[in-house]
Write a protein that holds these residues in place. Structure first.
Motif, PDB file in Angstrom:
ATOM      1  N   LEU A 206      28.091  12.651  28.795  1.00  0.00           N
ATOM      2  CA  LEU A 206      28.103  14.087  28.557  1.00  0.00           C
ATOM      3  C   LEU A 206      29.520  14.647  28.657  1.00  0.00           C
ATOM      4  CD1 LEU A 206      26.214  16.411  27.899  1.00  0.00           C
ATOM      5  CD2 LEU A 206      25.924  16.801  30.329  1.00  0.00           C
ATOM      6  N   ARG A 207      30.305  14.105  29.560  1.00  0.00           N
ATOM      7  CA  ARG A 207      31.677  14.590  29.683  1.00  0.00           C
ATOM      8  C   ARG A 207      32.477  14.293  28.414  1.00  0.00           C
ATOM      9  NH1 ARG A 207      34.014  16.503  33.988  1.00  0.00           N
ATOM     10  NH2 ARG A 207      32.473  15.605  35.402  1.00  0.00           N
ATOM     11  N   GLU A 208      32.265  13.124  27.850  1.00  0.00           N
ATOM     12  CA  GLU A 208      32.943  12.765  26.605  1.00  0.00           C
ATOM     13  C   GLU A 208      32.528  13.694  25.469  1.00  0.00           C
ATOM     14  OE1 GLU A 208      33.231   8.904  23.564  1.00  0.00           O
ATOM     15  OE2 GLU A 208      32.100   8.774  25.444  1.00  0.00           O
ATOM     16  N   LEU A 209      31.236  13.960  25.381  1.00  0.00           N
ATOM     17  CA  LEU A 209      30.751  14.846  24.320  1.00  0.00           C
ATOM     18  C   LEU A 209      31.285  16.260  24.493  1.00  0.00           C
ATOM     19  CD1 LEU A 209      27.016  13.723  23.989  1.00  0.00           C
ATOM     20  CD2 LEU A 209      28.943  13.137  22.508  1.00  0.00           C
ATOM     21  N   ALA A 210      31.338  16.737  25.739  1.00  0.00           N
ATOM     22  CA  ALA A 210      31.840  18.083  25.995  1.00  0.00           C
ATOM     23  C   ALA A 210      33.303  18.215  25.589  1.00  0.00           C
ATOM     24  CB  ALA A 210      31.663  18.430  27.469  1.00  0.00           C
ATOM     25  N   ALA A 211      34.087  17.179  25.856  1.00  0.00           N
ATOM     26  CA  ALA A 211      35.501  17.211  25.465  1.00  0.00           C
ATOM     27  C   ALA A 211      35.627  17.265  23.946  1.00  0.00           C
ATOM     28  CB  ALA A 211      36.221  15.986  26.024  1.00  0.00           C
ATOM     29  N   ARG A 212      34.811  16.497  23.271  1.00  0.00           N
ATOM     30  CA  ARG A 212      34.846  16.482  21.809  1.00  0.00           C
ATOM     31  C   ARG A 212      34.359  17.805  21.224  1.00  0.00           C
ATOM     32  NH1 ARG A 212      31.784  11.568  19.010  1.00  0.00           N
ATOM     33  NH2 ARG A 212      29.944  12.894  19.251  1.00  0.00           N
ATOM     34  N   ASP A 213      33.440  18.449  21.933  1.00  0.00           N
ATOM     35  CA  ASP A 213      32.854  19.715  21.470  1.00  0.00           C
ATOM     36  C   ASP A 213      33.661  20.926  21.936  1.00  0.00           C
ATOM     37  OD1 ASP A 213      30.566  21.073  20.172  1.00  0.00           O
ATOM     38  OD2 ASP A 213      30.136  21.800  22.193  1.00  0.00           O
ATOM     39  N   HIS A 214      34.679  20.686  22.748  1.00  0.00           N
ATOM     40  CA  HIS A 214      35.493  21.771  23.322  1.00  0.00           C
ATOM     41  C   HIS A 214      34.622  22.740  24.126  1.00  0.00           C
ATOM     42  CE1 HIS A 214      38.833  20.344  20.894  1.00  0.00           C
ATOM     43  NE2 HIS A 214      38.067  20.431  19.803  1.00  0.00           N
ATOM     44  N   SER A 215      33.751  22.200  24.941  1.00  0.00           N
ATOM     45  CA  SER A 215      32.879  23.008  25.790  1.00  0.00           C
ATOM     46  C   SER A 215      32.849  22.418  27.190  1.00  0.00           C
ATOM     47  CB  SER A 215      31.461  23.061  25.217  1.00  0.00           C
ATOM     48  OG  SER A 215      30.916  21.766  25.092  1.00  0.00           O
ATOM     49  N   ALA A 216      32.367  23.196  28.138  1.00  0.00           N
ATOM     50  CA  ALA A 216      32.253  22.714  29.515  1.00  0.00           C
ATOM     51  C   ALA A 216      31.026  21.813  29.637  1.00  0.00           C
ATOM     52  CB  ALA A 216      32.124  23.890  30.478  1.00  0.00           C
ATOM     53  N   PRO A 217      31.111  20.728  30.420  1.00  0.00           N
ATOM     54  CA  PRO A 217      29.954  19.832  30.567  1.00  0.00           C
ATOM     55  C   PRO A 217      28.692  20.552  31.021  1.00  0.00           C
ATOM     56  CG  PRO A 217      31.908  18.789  31.452  1.00  0.00           C
ATOM     57  CD  PRO A 217      32.298  20.201  31.126  1.00  0.00           C
ATOM     58  N   THR A 218      28.833  21.482  31.992  1.00  0.00           N
ATOM     59  CA  THR A 218      27.637  22.178  32.479  1.00  0.00           C
ATOM     60  C   THR A 218      27.024  23.056  31.402  1.00  0.00           C
ATOM     61  OG1 THR A 218      29.096  23.892  33.390  1.00  0.00           O
ATOM     62  CG2 THR A 218      28.337  22.178  34.895  1.00  0.00           C
ATOM     63  N   THR A 219      27.887  23.705  30.600  1.00  0.00           N
ATOM     64  CA  THR A 219      27.385  24.547  29.514  1.00  0.00           C
ATOM     65  C   THR A 219      26.680  23.708  28.462  1.00  0.00           C
ATOM     66  OG1 THR A 219      29.185  26.129  29.843  1.00  0.00           O
ATOM     67  CG2 THR A 219      28.031  26.219  27.733  1.00  0.00           C
ATOM     68  N   LEU A 220      27.313  22.596  28.098  1.00  0.00           N
ATOM     69  CA  LEU A 220      26.705  21.722  27.092  1.00  0.00           C
ATOM     70  C   LEU A 220      25.397  21.142  27.611  1.00  0.00           C
ATOM     71  CD1 LEU A 220      26.817  20.351  24.377  1.00  0.00           C
ATOM     72  CD2 LEU A 220      28.220  18.547  25.398  1.00  0.00           C
ATOM     73  N   GLN A 221      25.364  20.772  28.882  1.00  0.00           N
ATOM     74  CA  GLN A 221      24.128  20.251  29.472  1.00  0.00           C
ATOM     75  C   GLN A 221      22.999  21.251  29.329  1.00  0.00           C
ATOM     76  OE1 GLN A 221      23.869  20.065  33.752  1.00  0.00           O
ATOM     77  NE2 GLN A 221      22.772  18.123  33.663  1.00  0.00           N
ATOM     78  N   SER A 222      23.287  22.506  29.638  1.00  0.00           N
ATOM     79  CA  SER A 222      22.264  23.552  29.537  1.00  0.00           C
ATOM     80  C   SER A 222      21.797  23.713  28.098  1.00  0.00           C
ATOM     81  CB  SER A 222      22.822  24.869  30.068  1.00  0.00           C
ATOM     82  OG  SER A 222      21.871  25.900  29.951  1.00  0.00           O
ATOM     83  N   GLU A 223      22.747  23.696  27.144  1.00  0.00           N
ATOM     84  CA  GLU A 223      22.380  23.828  25.730  1.00  0.00           C
ATOM     85  C   GLU A 223      21.476  22.680  25.289  1.00  0.00           C
ATOM     86  OE1 GLU A 223      25.168  25.623  22.682  1.00  0.00           O
ATOM     87  OE2 GLU A 223      26.583  24.684  24.076  1.00  0.00           O
ATOM     88  N   LEU A 224      21.838  21.466  25.673  1.00  0.00           N
ATOM     89  CA  LEU A 224      21.034  20.309  25.278  1.00  0.00           C
ATOM     90  C   LEU A 224      19.655  20.327  25.921  1.00  0.00           C
ATOM     91  CD1 LEU A 224      23.724  17.477  25.352  1.00  0.00           C
ATOM     92  CD2 LEU A 224      22.738  18.601  23.354  1.00  0.00           C
ATOM     93  N   GLN A 225      19.597  20.813  27.162  1.00  0.00           N
ATOM     94  CA  GLN A 225      18.300  20.923  27.830  1.00  0.00           C
ATOM     95  C   GLN A 225      17.385  21.863  27.069  1.00  0.00           C
ATOM     96  OE1 GLN A 225      19.245  22.214  31.764  1.00  0.00           O
ATOM     97  NE2 GLN A 225      19.645  20.156  32.549  1.00  0.00           N
ATOM     98  N   HIS A 226      17.890  23.055  26.764  1.00  0.00           N
ATOM     99  CA  HIS A 226      17.063  24.038  26.067  1.00  0.00           C
ATOM    100  C   HIS A 226      16.686  23.556  24.665  1.00  0.00           C
ATOM    101  CE1 HIS A 226      17.078  27.196  29.051  1.00  0.00           C
ATOM    102  NE2 HIS A 226      18.379  27.051  29.213  1.00  0.00           N
ATOM    103  N   PHE A 227      17.620  22.885  24.003  1.00  0.00           N
ATOM    104  CA  PHE A 227      17.326  22.344  22.679  1.00  0.00           C
ATOM    105  C   PHE A 227      16.219  21.296  22.756  1.00  0.00           C
ATOM    106  CE2 PHE A 227      18.363  19.005  19.486  1.00  0.00           C
ATOM    107  CZ  PHE A 227      18.051  19.739  18.348  1.00  0.00           C
ATOM    108  N   ALA A 228      16.298  20.416  23.752  1.00  0.00           N
ATOM    109  CA  ALA A 228      15.293  19.375  23.906  1.00  0.00           C
ATOM    110  C   ALA A 228      13.927  19.957  24.197  1.00  0.00           C
ATOM    111  CB  ALA A 228      15.707  18.405  25.028  1.00  0.00           C
ATOM    112  N   VAL A 229      13.890  20.943  25.106  1.00  0.00           N
ATOM    113  CA  VAL A 229      12.608  21.556  25.474  1.00  0.00           C
ATOM    114  C   VAL A 229      11.989  22.267  24.281  1.00  0.00           C
ATOM    115  CG1 VAL A 229      11.564  23.400  26.843  1.00  0.00           C
ATOM    116  CG2 VAL A 229      13.107  21.783  27.925  1.00  0.00           C
ATOM    117  N   ARG A 230      12.808  22.954  23.524  1.00  0.00           N
ATOM    118  CA  ARG A 230      12.285  23.782  22.423  1.00  0.00           C
ATOM    119  C   ARG A 230      11.922  22.977  21.177  1.00  0.00           C
ATOM    120  NH1 ARG A 230      15.308  29.077  19.767  1.00  0.00           N
ATOM    121  NH2 ARG A 230      13.570  29.755  18.474  1.00  0.00           N
TER     122      ARG A 230
END
Length: 233
Positions: A206-230
């Motif tokens: 997740l840290r690698e993906l966040a760096a590539r996405d220019h986002s914070a790991p915690t923010t990206l984690q939350s986005e992926l969680q909500h995307f997965a649930v929905r």
């Protein structure tokens, strides 16, 4: 666990306006005509109806239950829907307390409260027009079940995207998840589709993906969680 009640405060402020609006006055009149046994003729608007449902209003428990039942029967009307939602807010808080506001699953208790209010609103849409003798406890019981299921999904999603630095073994290339991701590719959630694919099927941390996405790991984690649930679970 403590929680922020900003949402409740905002809803109370909004209700002072919405409950006394011209449309709320008209809705109150319609409820009074359709349910003469409730003796609501002297009330001016739905704000007065909700106030009548408080324990200190002078109405008995049975009388208040009959009013709630009538409101559910008339909840197709958006003003009545809003009045019933306002009436049940204390019960929503109680349901959240029973589930400890999602402690250990949800970081912010206010997020659990917000979801509970949204789920109750959905319930009111689903149940509008029904006549239930115990409408309030029935609604809150159903809310508790829906909120618990949401928390379980959130818990599952969190496990799927946990461990920022962990590189997982890539998943099998043929799976229902891959099929679902492919169906969403190129749409409005294409970014999250690609990130989920990289996390699950390429084993990226997740840290690698966040760096590539220019986002914070915690923010990206939350986005992926909500995307997965929905969209994925």
């Amino acid at each position: 666990m403590t929680t922020k009640f900003d949402l409740l405060g905002n809803l109370r402020l909004d209700w002072r306006r919405a409950g006394r609006s011209p449309s709320a006055q008209e809705a109150c009149g319609r409820v009074a005509v359709r349910h003469p046994e409730l003796q609501l003729n002297a009330l001016g608007d739905l704000y007065d109806v909700v106030a009548l449902l408080e324990s200190r209003s002078g109405r008995s428990v049975l009388e208040r239950a009959q009013i709630v039942r009538a409101l559910l029967e008339e909840a197709v009307d958006p003003d009545v829907h809003r009045a019933l939602l306002q009436t049940l807010l204390p019960g929503v808080v109680s349901v959240c307390r029973q589930l400890r506001f999602g402690e250990g699953v949800i970081d912010e208790p206010s997020e659990t409260l917000s979801m509970a209010v949204s789920l109750l609103s959905e319930l009111l849409v689903d149940w509008a027009g029904q006549s239930r003798q115990y409408a309030a406890p029935d609604l809150l019981s159903a809310l508790r079940g829906r909120l618990r299921r949401w928390l379980l999904k959130e818990k599952t999603a969190r496990r799927c995207v946990s461990h920022f630095d962990q590189r997982d073994e890539p998943a099998e290339e043929t799976s229902p998840l891959l099929t679902r991701l492919e169906s969403l590719r190129g749409g409005e959630h294409d970014r999250l589709v690609r990130l989920t694919y990289a996390r699950v099927f390429e084993g990226r941390s997740l840290r690698e993906l966040a760096a590539r996405d220019h986002s914070a790991p915690t923010t990206l984690q939350s986005e992926l969680q909500h995307f997965a649930v929905r969209f994925l679970l």
